[in-house]
Design an enzyme around this catalytic site. Sequence first.
Site, PDB file in Angstrom:
ATOM      1  N   CYS A  31      -0.451   3.987   1.758  1.00 47.13           N
ATOM      2  CA  CYS A  31      -0.744   4.826   3.082  1.00 47.13           C
ATOM      3  C   CYS A  31       0.404   5.136   3.839  1.00 47.13           C
ATOM      4  O   CYS A  31       0.696   6.276   4.534  1.00 47.13           O
ATOM      5  CB  CYS A  31      -2.258   4.430   3.502  1.00 47.13           C
ATOM      6  SG  CYS A  31      -1.851   2.701   4.147  1.00 47.13           S
TER       7      CYS A  31
ATOM      8  N   GLU B 106     -16.816  -7.823  -4.267  1.00 45.26           N
ATOM      9  CA  GLU B 106     -15.240  -7.418  -4.062  1.00 45.26           C
ATOM     10  C   GLU B 106     -14.294  -8.403  -4.148  1.00 45.26           C
ATOM     11  O   GLU B 106     -13.322  -8.407  -5.160  1.00 45.26           O
ATOM     12  CB  GLU B 106     -15.095  -6.319  -3.256  1.00 45.26           C
ATOM     13  CG  GLU B 106     -15.023  -5.264  -3.429  1.00 45.26           C
ATOM     14  CD  GLU B 106     -14.122  -4.382  -3.442  1.00 45.26           C
ATOM     15  OE1 GLU B 106     -13.197  -4.609  -4.132  1.00 45.26           O
ATOM     16  OE2 GLU B 106     -14.443  -2.893  -3.196  1.00 45.26           O
TER      17      GLU B 106
ATOM     18  N   LYS C  10     -12.210  -5.134   2.388  1.00 42.60           N
ATOM     19  CA  LYS C  10     -11.759  -3.739   3.143  1.00 42.60           C
ATOM     20  C   LYS C  10     -12.583  -3.225   3.784  1.00 42.60           C
ATOM     21  O   LYS C  10     -12.681  -2.584   2.713  1.00 42.60           O
ATOM     22  CB  LYS C  10     -10.113  -4.040   2.578  1.00 42.60           C
ATOM     23  CG  LYS C  10      -9.493  -2.686   4.342  1.00 42.60           C
ATOM     24  CD  LYS C  10      -8.020  -2.527   4.063  1.00 42.60           C
ATOM     25  CE  LYS C  10      -7.696  -1.904   4.920  1.00 42.60           C
ATOM     26  NZ  LYS C  10      -6.041  -1.337   4.238  1.00 42.60           N
TER      27      LYS C  10
ATOM     28  N   TYR D  92      -1.609  -9.771  16.123  1.00 48.66           N
ATOM     29  CA  TYR D  92      -0.996  -9.167  17.208  1.00 48.66           C
ATOM     30  C   TYR D  92      -1.187 -10.238  17.938  1.00 48.66           C
ATOM     31  O   TYR D  92       0.114  -9.610  19.374  1.00 48.66           O
ATOM     32  CB  TYR D  92      -1.126  -7.996  17.255  1.00 48.66           C
ATOM     33  CG  TYR D  92      -1.411  -6.847  16.176  1.00 48.66           C
ATOM     34  CD1 TYR D  92      -0.156  -6.736  15.962  1.00 48.66           C
ATOM     35  CD2 TYR D  92      -2.541  -6.387  15.342  1.00 48.66           C
ATOM     36  CE1 TYR D  92      -0.551  -5.122  14.568  1.00 48.66           C
ATOM     37  CE2 TYR D  92      -2.915  -5.554  14.726  1.00 48.66           C
ATOM     38  CZ  TYR D  92      -1.303  -4.940  13.632  1.00 48.66           C
ATOM     39  OH  TYR D  92      -1.312  -5.000  12.998  1.00 48.66           O
TER      40      TYR D  92
ATOM     41  N   CYS E 205      -3.919   6.294   0.599  1.00 50.36           N
ATOM     42  CA  CYS E 205      -3.691   4.544   0.001  1.00 50.36           C
ATOM     43  C   CYS E 205      -3.455   4.711  -1.490  1.00 50.36           C
ATOM     44  O   CYS E 205      -2.716   4.122  -2.200  1.00 50.36           O
ATOM     45  CB  CYS E 205      -4.399   3.869   0.134  1.00 50.36           C
ATOM     46  SG  CYS E 205      -4.922   3.609   2.104  1.00 50.36           S
TER      47      CYS E 205
ATOM     48  N   ARG F  56     -11.058   7.330   4.722  1.00 47.40           N
ATOM     49  CA  ARG F  56     -10.969   6.625   3.705  1.00 47.40           C
ATOM     50  C   ARG F  56     -11.625   5.904   2.813  1.00 47.40           C
ATOM     51  O   ARG F  56     -11.796   4.656   2.037  1.00 47.40           O
ATOM     52  CB  ARG F  56     -10.235   5.035   3.723  1.00 47.40           C
ATOM     53  CG  ARG F  56      -8.813   5.835   4.172  1.00 47.40           C
ATOM     54  CD  ARG F  56      -6.927   4.656   4.157  1.00 47.40           C
ATOM     55  NE  ARG F  56      -6.083   4.744   5.095  1.00 47.40           N
ATOM     56  CZ  ARG F  56      -5.335   5.225   5.992  1.00 47.40           C
ATOM     57  NH1 ARG F  56      -5.784   4.548   6.756  1.00 47.40           N
ATOM     58  NH2 ARG F  56      -4.319   5.915   6.007  1.00 47.40           N
TER      59      ARG F  56
ATOM     60  N   CYS G 147       0.706  -1.391  -0.018  1.00 43.03           N
ATOM     61  CA  CYS G 147      -0.013  -0.222   0.256  1.00 43.03           C
ATOM     62  C   CYS G 147       0.533   1.493   0.155  1.00 43.03           C
ATOM     63  O   CYS G 147       1.708   1.084   0.101  1.00 43.03           O
ATOM     64  CB  CYS G 147      -0.936   0.107   1.164  1.00 43.03           C
ATOM     65  SG  CYS G 147      -2.497   1.166   1.086  1.00 43.03           S
TER      66      CYS G 147
ATOM     67  N   LYS H  81     -11.001  -8.391   6.751  1.00 43.71           N
ATOM     68  CA  LYS H  81     -10.530  -7.141   6.836  1.00 43.71           C
ATOM     69  C   LYS H  81     -11.442  -6.078   7.732  1.00 43.71           C
ATOM     70  O   LYS H  81     -11.843  -5.322   6.647  1.00 43.71           O
ATOM     71  CB  LYS H  81      -9.092  -6.099   6.769  1.00 43.71           C
ATOM     72  CG  LYS H  81      -8.525  -5.500   7.499  1.00 43.71           C
ATOM     73  CD  LYS H  81      -7.099  -5.211   7.352  1.00 43.71           C
ATOM     74  CE  LYS H  81      -6.627  -4.229   7.730  1.00 43.71           C
ATOM     75  NZ  LYS H  81      -5.385  -3.641   7.026  1.00 43.71           N
TER      76      LYS H  81
HETATM   77 ZN   LIG Z   1      -3.263   1.833   3.046  1.00 46.00          ZN
END
Ligand SMILES: [Zn+2]
Length: 353
Positions: A124, A263, A225, A343, A132, A247, A122, A278
């Site tokens: 961004c 998508e 996303k 994470y 992005c 965004r 990406c 996501k």
């Molecule tokens: Zn991005």
Amino acid sequence: MEFPVTRLRRLRRSEAMRSLVRETSLEPSALIYPLFLCPGEGVRKEIGSMPGVFNLSIDEAVKEAEEAAALGLGGLLLFGLPESKDEKGSGAYDENGIVQTGLRELKKLSAAKKLLMIADVCLCEYTSHGHCGIVKKAKNAPGTASKKSEANKSANGPESGSDTDYEIENDSSLRLISKTATSLAAAGADIVAPSDMMDGRVAAIRDEMDDAGFEQTPILSYAAKFASAFYGPFREAADSAPQFGDRRSYQMDGANLREAMREIDQDLGEGADMILMKPAMPYLDVIRAARERFDVPIGAYQVSGEYSMLQAAFAKGWLEPQRAMMESLLSIRRAGAGFIVTYFAKDAAKVLG
Ligand SMILES: [Zn+2]
């Protein structure tokens, strides 16, 4: 059969019995650990809103990779914090960019034979404006807010700019995004993972990578996303908050499940090998729908906000850390994700032993 002949509790009476009939399981190899690479040496800077997550210089990232391999994790997902940013995000496709340099170092490790190095693709983190793609000011954008944009602000909150002030250009962004993917493949990425949500990026990346001789490098597309509030802490971690607007003109509206299927369909048609959903926990129904409809490997990203809200509750003593962590991951797996970017990857692998 009805009660009392049927007693469902019979199969819950001991851990051995529960274990025998358990429908969903987790294993370390299905967990992907995100790393945020930054310049310098010996840097290990904790993200304020994400306890236990760090910006790491490459030498520190090497230590993480070795630990991740020892724990049996499936791979790493690499993000970069460049030395400097510009309008076109040139750090993203610089062959000596932070992730490219990191990849070359990480691939030298024997740990790299066990771990997949997945490169997020990406702009961004590399653009001065934090979007992005390429930003173009719209014709009627005077630099000061119009009445319409003021009205929008009050209706949608301070983060929402007027749709007429600027445009994130799709087609010109594709060139830079495919260039980024190719340069990451050249630096050694095992998988490239475009997260920008521009239309047509998968085809553009496939085309350019094939031309450059990387026809064997798979594309893991962040196909669905959603524009989510749960990305908040990540923007601190990756220093990628948009400097204006938000965004929502390219990431998906959280209300739309059918559109998510379109998508995914489109990305697969363009050559995506796998898809990533996501966020994860607020969108389990979307993961399930994708699992039922598409026969490709599906991963889900338990995003920063999902992690941070659990960590905040752990810090307050409101939730039992280990059980809540494992339950959150299990729910994502049960919804249909074959692998999970999280994470918690290292902590969960330790529990799984
Ligand atoms: Zn991005």
